[in-house]
Design an enzyme around this catalytic site. Structure first.
Site, PDB file in Angstrom:
ATOM      1  N   ASN A   9      83.829 -35.106  -2.620  1.00 29.79           N
ATOM      2  CA  ASN A   9      84.472 -36.313  -2.094  1.00 29.79           C
ATOM      3  C   ASN A   9      85.972 -36.055  -2.018  1.00 29.79           C
ATOM      4  O   ASN A   9      86.660 -36.064  -3.030  1.00 29.79           O
ATOM      5  CB  ASN A   9      84.172 -37.493  -3.035  1.00 29.79           C
ATOM      6  CG  ASN A   9      84.906 -38.755  -2.626  1.00 29.79           C
ATOM      7  OD1 ASN A   9      85.459 -38.834  -1.519  1.00 29.79           O
ATOM      8  ND2 ASN A   9      84.915 -39.752  -3.503  1.00 29.79           N
ATOM      9  N   LYS A  11      88.188 -37.873  -0.720  1.00 32.06           N
ATOM     10  CA  LYS A  11      88.948 -39.140  -0.732  1.00 32.06           C
ATOM     11  C   LYS A  11      90.005 -39.113   0.382  1.00 32.06           C
ATOM     12  O   LYS A  11      89.752 -38.548   1.439  1.00 32.06           O
ATOM     13  CB  LYS A  11      89.572 -39.369  -2.105  1.00 32.06           C
ATOM     14  CG  LYS A  11      88.559 -39.225  -3.232  1.00 32.06           C
ATOM     15  CD  LYS A  11      89.052 -39.763  -4.532  1.00 32.06           C
ATOM     16  CE  LYS A  11      88.042 -39.419  -5.624  1.00 32.06           C
ATOM     17  NZ  LYS A  11      88.297 -40.114  -6.862  1.00 32.06           N
ATOM     18  N   HIS A  94      81.222 -46.405  -3.718  1.00 31.43           N
ATOM     19  CA  HIS A  94      82.078 -45.670  -4.667  1.00 31.43           C
ATOM     20  C   HIS A  94      82.904 -46.685  -5.457  1.00 31.43           C
ATOM     21  O   HIS A  94      83.300 -47.731  -4.922  1.00 31.43           O
ATOM     22  CB  HIS A  94      82.994 -44.712  -3.903  1.00 31.43           C
ATOM     23  CG  HIS A  94      83.721 -43.759  -4.806  1.00 31.43           C
ATOM     24  ND1 HIS A  94      84.849 -44.134  -5.509  1.00 31.43           N
ATOM     25  CD2 HIS A  94      83.460 -42.480  -5.146  1.00 31.43           C
ATOM     26  CE1 HIS A  94      85.253 -43.099  -6.231  1.00 31.43           C
ATOM     27  NE2 HIS A  94      84.433 -42.088  -6.036  1.00 31.43           N
ATOM     28  N   GLU A  96      85.880 -46.792  -6.249  1.00 35.50           N
ATOM     29  CA  GLU A  96      87.178 -47.145  -5.648  1.00 35.50           C
ATOM     30  C   GLU A  96      86.996 -48.171  -4.531  1.00 35.50           C
ATOM     31  O   GLU A  96      87.866 -49.012  -4.318  1.00 35.50           O
ATOM     32  CB  GLU A  96      87.882 -45.871  -5.157  1.00 35.50           C
ATOM     33  CG  GLU A  96      88.396 -45.049  -6.329  1.00 35.50           C
ATOM     34  CD  GLU A  96      88.466 -43.555  -6.092  1.00 35.50           C
ATOM     35  OE1 GLU A  96      88.398 -43.113  -4.931  1.00 35.50           O
ATOM     36  OE2 GLU A  96      88.580 -42.818  -7.094  1.00 35.50           O
ATOM     37  N   GLU A 164      78.515 -42.430 -11.701  1.00 37.26           N
ATOM     38  CA  GLU A 164      79.920 -42.109 -11.879  1.00 37.26           C
ATOM     39  C   GLU A 164      80.570 -43.137 -12.808  1.00 37.26           C
ATOM     40  O   GLU A 164      81.055 -44.177 -12.336  1.00 37.26           O
ATOM     41  CB  GLU A 164      80.641 -42.130 -10.535  1.00 37.26           C
ATOM     42  CG  GLU A 164      80.140 -41.110  -9.546  1.00 37.26           C
ATOM     43  CD  GLU A 164      81.236 -40.669  -8.587  1.00 37.26           C
ATOM     44  OE1 GLU A 164      81.463 -39.470  -8.476  1.00 37.26           O
ATOM     45  OE2 GLU A 164      81.879 -41.544  -7.977  1.00 37.26           O
ATOM     46  N   GLY A 170      88.510 -38.991 -12.091  1.00 40.59           N
ATOM     47  CA  GLY A 170      89.913 -38.618 -11.909  1.00 40.59           C
ATOM     48  C   GLY A 170      90.726 -38.632 -13.190  1.00 40.59           C
ATOM     49  O   GLY A 170      91.957 -38.580 -13.150  1.00 40.59           O
ATOM     50  N   SER A 210      85.116 -36.098 -13.115  1.00 40.30           N
ATOM     51  CA  SER A 210      85.831 -34.953 -13.698  1.00 40.30           C
ATOM     52  C   SER A 210      84.955 -33.709 -13.850  1.00 40.30           C
ATOM     53  O   SER A 210      85.101 -32.956 -14.814  1.00 40.30           O
ATOM     54  CB  SER A 210      86.471 -35.352 -15.038  1.00 40.30           C
ATOM     55  OG  SER A 210      87.414 -36.399 -14.840  1.00 40.30           O
TER      56      SER A 210
HETATM   57  C1  PEP Z   1      84.804 -39.187  -7.443  1.00 42.59           C
HETATM   58  O1  PEP Z   1      85.768 -39.844  -7.101  1.00 42.59           O
HETATM   59  O2  PEP Z   1      83.730 -39.351  -6.866  1.00 42.59           O
HETATM   60  C2  PEP Z   1      84.982 -38.231  -8.533  1.00 42.59           C
HETATM   61  C3  PEP Z   1      83.907 -37.854  -9.170  1.00 42.59           C
HETATM   62  O3  PEP Z   1      86.250 -37.812  -8.806  1.00 42.59           O
HETATM   63  P1  PEP Z   1      86.706 -36.714  -9.897  1.00 42.59           P
HETATM   64  O4  PEP Z   1      85.764 -35.544  -9.786  1.00 42.59           O
HETATM   65  O5  PEP Z   1      88.095 -36.352  -9.502  1.00 42.59           O
HETATM   66  O6  PEP Z   1      86.627 -37.364 -11.226  1.00 42.59           O
END
Ligand code: PEP
Length: 252
Positions: A9, A11, A94, A96, A164, A170, A210
């Site tokens: 992703n 973003k 997601h 976000e 998630e 993040g 992460s």
């Molecule tokens: C995400 O935003 O889907 C995500 C998993 O981000 P990160 O790997 O940076 O934590």
């Protein structure tokens, strides 16, 4: 056995030339890798460029969001009809989108249903906040997100679910593989089984939050985990390629 899927992703990152370069580097890095479905999810404006850049390889392309209607007066939105000519996957719900754009479980439900009807493979994201986890509500929040997110959908063929936890996205603070496996094998898989019977067992469930080359194998060792949704580390071709290789090697 559900397929192993590693999705990146991106973003709202990279410019046009960088997006194509990143996609090309992933394609080159993965020429000999088998055993994992690999999906790149760039910003919508780069979908066509990325699709062309990975052409001729097994690397697939996905969007990060979509509207549920086919067309209409929805300024700034992209429809499933538009996406279905360009990519195969779409990330929906997601955290976000839920946090910054007010997306509810009900709205995610409309999008997932529409994606499936248009032959797109939704990667439906679910996850609890830190406060919900610390309040002992993680399981019930996830159960609700899955139940409402998939309500009244008859055919879930192609569906992918990504767990998630919001506190792990993040932050560099990934969930432990045990915490992830508990939610994925518990509330997610069990709710899918209650709703869809044996078809539920074909759904790949990914961990996201992460993920990096140093921890991906520990997640993949867990039976309920079939891959990863990768944010930050998917923006570096070498890291993403390494994650895919490690995940493919760990396939159970
Ligand atoms: C995400 O935003 O889907 C995500 C998993 O981000 P990160 O790997 O940076 O934590």
């Amino acid at each position: 056995m559900p397929n192993t899927v590693i999705a990146g992703n991106w973003k709202m990152n990279r410019d046009s030339a960088e997006a194509v370069e990143l996609a090309r580097s992933v394609k080159v890095g993965l020429t000999k890798v088998v055993g994992a479905e690999v999906v790149l999810c760039p910003p919508a404006i780069f979908l066509i460029g990325v699709r062309d850049a990975v052409h001729g390889s097994p690397v697939k392309v996905g969007a990060q969001n979509m509207h549920w209607e086919d067309s209409g007066a929805f300024t700034g939105e992209i429809s499933p009809v538009m996406l279905s000519g360009v990519c195969d996957y779409v990330i929906l719900g997601h955290s976000e989108r839920r946090q910054f754009f007010g997306e509810t479980d009900k709205l995610v439900n409309q999008k997932v249903e529409s994606a499936l009807q248009h032959g797109l493979r939704p990667i439906m994201c679910v996850g609890e906040t830190l406060a919900e986890r610390e309040g002992g509500q993680a399981g019930s929040v996830i159960e609700r997100q899955v139940r409402v997110g998939l309500a009244d959908i008859i055919d879930i063929t192609g569906l992918i679910v990504a767990y998630e936890p919001i506190w792990a996205i993040g932050t560099g603070r990934a969930a432990t593989p045990e915490i992830a496996a508990e939610i994925m094998g518990g509330p997610i898989r069990e709710t899918l089984r209650v709703m869809f019977s044996t078809v539920a067992d074909e759904v790949s469930i990914l961990y996201g939050g992460s993920v990096n080359p140093g921890n991906v194998a520990s997640f993949m060792c867990q039976d309920p985990i079939h891959g990863a949704l990768v944010g930050g580390a998917s923006l570096q071709a070498d890291q993403f390629v390494e994650i895919v290789k490690l995940a493919a090697a760990a396939v159970k």
